[in-house]
Design an enzyme around this catalytic site. Sequence first.
Site, short mmCIF file in Angstrom:
data_model
loop_
_atom_site.label_atom_id
_atom_site.label_comp_id
_atom_site.label_asym_id
_atom_site.label_seq_id
_atom_site.Cartn_x
_atom_site.Cartn_y
_atom_site.Cartn_z
N PRO A 193 0.84 -1.21 0.00
CA PRO A 193 0.00 0.00 0.00
C PRO A 193 0.87 1.26 0.00
O PRO A 193 1.79 1.38 0.79
CB PRO A 193 -0.81 -0.10 1.31
CG PRO A 193 -0.34 -1.31 2.01
CD PRO A 193 0.71 -1.99 1.22
N GLU A 194 0.58 2.14 -0.93
CA GLU A 194 1.32 3.40 -1.01
C GLU A 194 0.41 4.51 -0.47
O GLU A 194 -0.73 4.26 -0.09
CB GLU A 194 1.68 3.67 -2.47
CG GLU A 194 2.53 2.58 -3.10
CD GLU A 194 4.01 2.95 -3.17
OE1 GLU A 194 4.41 3.96 -2.57
OE2 GLU A 194 4.75 2.20 -3.83
#
Length: 271
Positions: A2-3
């Site tokens: 997840p960014e």
Amino acid sequence: MPELPEVEVTCRGIKHHLVKQYITNVTVRNPSLRWPIPDNLKRILIGLRISTVTRRGKYLLIDCGKGTLILHLGMSGSLLVQQIKAPPQKHDHFDLTLDNNMILRLRDPRRFGAVLWTTNDVKCHPLLIHLGPEPLKSTFNGAFLYKNTRSRNASIKETLMNNRVVVGVGNIYANEALFQAGINPRVAACKIGLNRYERLVSVIKKTLKIAISAGGSSIRDFVNSDNNPGYFQQQYWVYKRTGKPCQKCGNIIRQIKLGQRSSFYCPSCQK
Ligand SMILES: [Zn+2]
């Protein structure tokens, strides 16, 4: 992984289910995340009321009045809001039960995520105090980046991914923004002029905003979703396109390692 856009969309998705709710139970099925989940968390949290849910970098901050719960999704984590009766799945390690009969549930197969608690000013927590500016705030601009890179000999790619310079520009967005700004990822940060930094900051903001709006529309509903929400699938200019033709000029996209991270670029579009 997840960014920042996934974490921002998660924050927006869970917020309205959490704010103003009292915590009625805490379930820890496996405390062995990146750092152990504090074993007194149940005693601390039950009865507290959530006042705000915010994001700083890739940390989610749940303000419970007497202190702040700090969550991180690590390499593979996601947060779900489920009905109280929804049975936990194999990788559901942490639940926060609320008095609206919903559960905030951390699902994290690789267990690099984090659930931490602080009663001090959360901005001064050791994980947060050294973080650079938020990329979407106006304090992050071309002049700021220019000024803060005059003595940095590291490559611009590594510099963009340094959380002390700016938070949340992960590998995908650093690669994509450098392509769109026409900057070779190997160029030393100190060699880039103000005009190029202004262009770079503008495409970083644009790239992140597009990803956030894509996520906002692809993650319809955090409630009752029994599936991992997944991470945003997007079309990329260079990321993971090694050996394929550049979509602007037709030259072959190359891959190199910078600071242990895969970097993708077009040798003719990026100087
Ligand atoms: Zn090209």
